[in-house]
Design a protein around this motif. Structure first.
Motif, short mmCIF file in Angstrom:
data_model
loop_
_atom_site.label_atom_id
_atom_site.label_comp_id
_atom_site.label_asym_id
_atom_site.label_seq_id
_atom_site.Cartn_x
_atom_site.Cartn_y
_atom_site.Cartn_z
N THR A 163 0.85 -1.09 -0.08
CA THR A 163 0.02 -0.11 0.01
C THR A 163 0.91 1.08 0.02
OG1 THR A 163 -0.05 0.30 2.50
CG2 THR A 163 -1.90 -0.96 1.28
N SER A 193 0.74 5.63 1.17
CA SER A 193 0.15 6.58 1.98
C SER A 193 1.00 7.93 1.66
CB SER A 193 -0.15 6.26 3.23
OG SER A 193 1.03 6.06 3.89
N GLU A 194 0.22 9.03 2.07
CA GLU A 194 0.93 10.42 2.24
C GLU A 194 1.76 10.12 3.42
OE1 GLU A 194 -1.04 14.21 1.47
OE2 GLU A 194 -2.50 12.84 0.48
N GLN A 248 -0.31 11.12 6.50
CA GLN A 248 -1.57 10.56 6.62
C GLN A 248 -1.59 9.01 6.36
OE1 GLN A 248 -4.49 12.05 3.87
NE2 GLN A 248 -4.75 14.08 5.17
N GLN A 249 -0.40 8.32 7.00
CA GLN A 249 -0.06 7.05 6.97
C GLN A 249 -1.24 6.37 7.16
OE1 GLN A 249 3.73 5.86 8.31
NE2 GLN A 249 4.42 8.05 7.67
N PHE A 250 -2.24 6.63 8.02
CA PHE A 250 -3.43 5.75 8.43
C PHE A 250 -4.11 5.46 7.17
CE2 PHE A 250 -4.35 10.24 9.19
CZ PHE A 250 -5.39 10.48 8.53
N LEU A 251 -4.22 6.49 6.04
CA LEU A 251 -5.38 6.35 4.96
C LEU A 251 -4.01 5.75 3.83
CD1 LEU A 251 -7.77 6.98 3.42
CD2 LEU A 251 -6.56 9.23 2.95
N ARG A 252 -4.28 4.32 3.63
CA ARG A 252 -3.30 3.55 2.75
C ARG A 252 -4.40 3.17 1.43
NH1 ARG A 252 0.80 0.26 5.92
NH2 ARG A 252 1.05 1.48 7.46
N HIS A 253 -3.51 3.37 0.46
CA HIS A 253 -4.15 2.94 -0.73
C HIS A 253 -3.33 1.89 -1.56
CE1 HIS A 253 -5.88 7.05 -1.15
NE2 HIS A 253 -4.72 7.37 -0.56
#
Length: 83
Positions: free
Chosen positions: A42, A44-45, A48-53
């Motif tokens: 994944t 992430s920014e 914002q490592q809690f928001l993974r793509h």
């Protein structure tokens, strides 16, 4: 069951799409290592490592292997890049 550890490797990319492309390249190269599991990659920014793509589709294919095409790809799953 053995414990699993995750290695976080920060890189610099201009946008999410570029970060995902870079992560796919790195993940595919890591397939030479038997302990690598690139399908779970994944991005992430940094702040914002809690928001993974997701990077790879990672669906299970016949024979127990996983799809290595980009997440959300069109068509059938594959272990190889489409040209």
């Amino acid at each position: 069951m053995s414990r699993r550890y995750v290695v976080h490797l920060p890189v610099v990319a201009n946008d999410l799409s570029a970060a995902q492309r870079l992560a796919r390249v790195i993940g595919r190269w890591m397939l030479v290592l038997p302990m690598a599991d690139p399908g779970e990659t994944t991005v992430s920014e940094e702040d914002q490592q809690f928001l993974r793509h997701r990077v790879f589709c990672d669906l299970l294919m016949p024979g127990g292997r996983r799809c290595l095409l980009r997440d959300g790809h069109d068509g059938d799953c594959s272990r190889r890049l489409r040209r």
